[in-house]
Design a protein around this motif. Structure first.
Motif, mmCIF file in Angstrom:
data_model
loop_
_atom_site.group_PDB
_atom_site.id
_atom_site.type_symbol
_atom_site.label_atom_id
_atom_site.label_comp_id
_atom_site.label_asym_id
_atom_site.label_seq_id
_atom_site.Cartn_x
_atom_site.Cartn_y
_atom_site.Cartn_z
ATOM 1 N N ASN A 147 42.613 41.469 30.613
ATOM 2 C CA ASN A 147 42.414 41.652 32.053
ATOM 3 C C ASN A 147 43.460 40.884 32.850
ATOM 4 O O ASN A 147 44.028 41.391 33.826
ATOM 5 N N LYS A 192 37.636 37.474 39.754
ATOM 6 C CA LYS A 192 37.146 38.854 39.829
ATOM 7 C C LYS A 192 37.776 39.705 38.740
ATOM 8 O O LYS A 192 37.101 40.504 38.081
ATOM 9 N N CYS A 193 39.076 39.528 38.526
ATOM 10 C CA CYS A 193 39.789 40.288 37.499
ATOM 11 C C CYS A 193 39.252 39.967 36.103
ATOM 12 O O CYS A 193 38.980 40.862 35.308
ATOM 13 N N THR A 242 35.774 41.524 35.155
ATOM 14 C CA THR A 242 35.606 42.977 35.236
ATOM 15 C C THR A 242 35.441 43.581 33.849
ATOM 16 O O THR A 242 36.229 43.316 32.943
ATOM 17 N N ARG A 243 34.405 44.407 33.693
ATOM 18 C CA ARG A 243 34.155 45.077 32.429
ATOM 19 C C ARG A 243 34.790 46.469 32.430
ATOM 20 O O ARG A 243 35.229 46.975 33.469
ATOM 21 N N GLY A 263 33.597 48.930 34.948
ATOM 22 C CA GLY A 263 33.763 48.592 36.351
ATOM 23 C C GLY A 263 32.786 47.565 36.877
ATOM 24 O O GLY A 263 32.946 47.077 38.001
ATOM 25 N N THR A 264 31.767 47.230 36.086
ATOM 26 C CA THR A 264 30.824 46.197 36.499
ATOM 27 C C THR A 264 31.437 44.824 36.244
ATOM 28 O O THR A 264 32.510 44.703 35.645
ATOM 29 N N HIS A 265 30.726 43.791 36.695
ATOM 30 C CA HIS A 265 31.238 42.435 36.523
ATOM 31 C C HIS A 265 30.232 41.575 35.768
ATOM 32 O O HIS A 265 29.026 41.634 36.031
#
Length: 238
Positions: free
Chosen positions: A152, A210-211, A214-215, A218-220
């Motif tokens: 990521n 945030k980066c 990220t899965r 698109g979820t976190h």
């Protein structure tokens, strides 16, 4: 035929995500269009290796242990090299990054990607007034989550989605999985310029977090690396 199961983690280790190559595969027409294009990246990047030094060589300069591996400036150029580089999860399996040259084998204890023209050294003029965010990812997290965070960061940095993108000078993946260590870990470092611009540094930390969380869907996920260490460069020792 049953649809391939979506990989759980963004990992290019086939043991962890065997179906990553077919995940969200483009259509035939999209693939043909992609083949005819090679979008330029915002910056040119260089991959570096840091060779582990023997105790007898500790007096040598840090720069003597760092070596340029390859440079890329386009999307295809990036994948040409990234598809062949090892993933941090392989370190958890007891493997080591190894460089073979002239009949000799050297252990690589750090893999680095920096903007072209900026050396992975604190003494570099762009890094000297900056600092880095440091993440200690314990081996107990598992290979999948560690790979995902590393990939990521790399994709976000090279793609310019971690803002302010112009502040990032490079990243380091450091093997700290020392045998018999109490806290074996993989250390990730994100280097940036201008430590004194605290507003931008705060923004960069927020964007980086945030980066990293990220899965693939698109979820976190929740940050699971503990406290982010913010370390200034300058007069400190490596």
């Amino acid at each position: 035929m049953a649809e391939a199961k979506a990989p759980q983690f963004l990992s290019f280790n086939s043991k962890i995500s065997p179906d990553i190559g077919s995940f969200q595969q483009p259509s035939a027409s999209d693939l043909e269009e992609m083949k005819s294009k090679d979008p330029p990246l915002r910056y040119t990047w260089t991959i570096w290796e840091q060779i582990a030094q023997n105790p007898a060589d500790k007096a040598k300069d840090y720069s003597d242990a760092t070596h340029r591996v390859a440079t890329f400036s386009t999307v295809k150029g990036f994948w040409k090299y990234w598809n062949h580089l090892p993933q941090p999860s392989e370190l958890l399996d007891g493997k080591k990054f190894v460089r073979e040259a002239d009949g000799s084998r050297s252990i690589v204890d750090a893999l680095m990607v920096f903007r072209e023209g900026i050396k992975p050294e604190w003494e570099d003029p762009t890094n000297a007034t900056g600092g880095h965010f440091q993440f200690q990812l314990p081996a107990s997290l598992g290979g999948g989550p560690i790979d995902e965070k590393w990939n990521n960061i790399i994709l976000g940095m090279v793609g310019g989605s971690i803002e302010p993108a112009e502040m990032i000078t490079g990243v380091r993946l450091v093997d700290k999985l020392v045998l018999k260590s109490r806290n074996p870990a993989v250390r990730l470092e994100v280097w940036f310029s201008n430590m004194e611009d605290t507003e931008k540094v705060d923004l960069l930390e927020k964007s980086l977090t945030k980066c990293m969380t990220t899965r693939l869907d698109g979820t976190h996920c929740q940050p699971d690396w503990g406290k982010i260490e913010r370390k200034p460069h300058g007069a400190q020792k490596k």
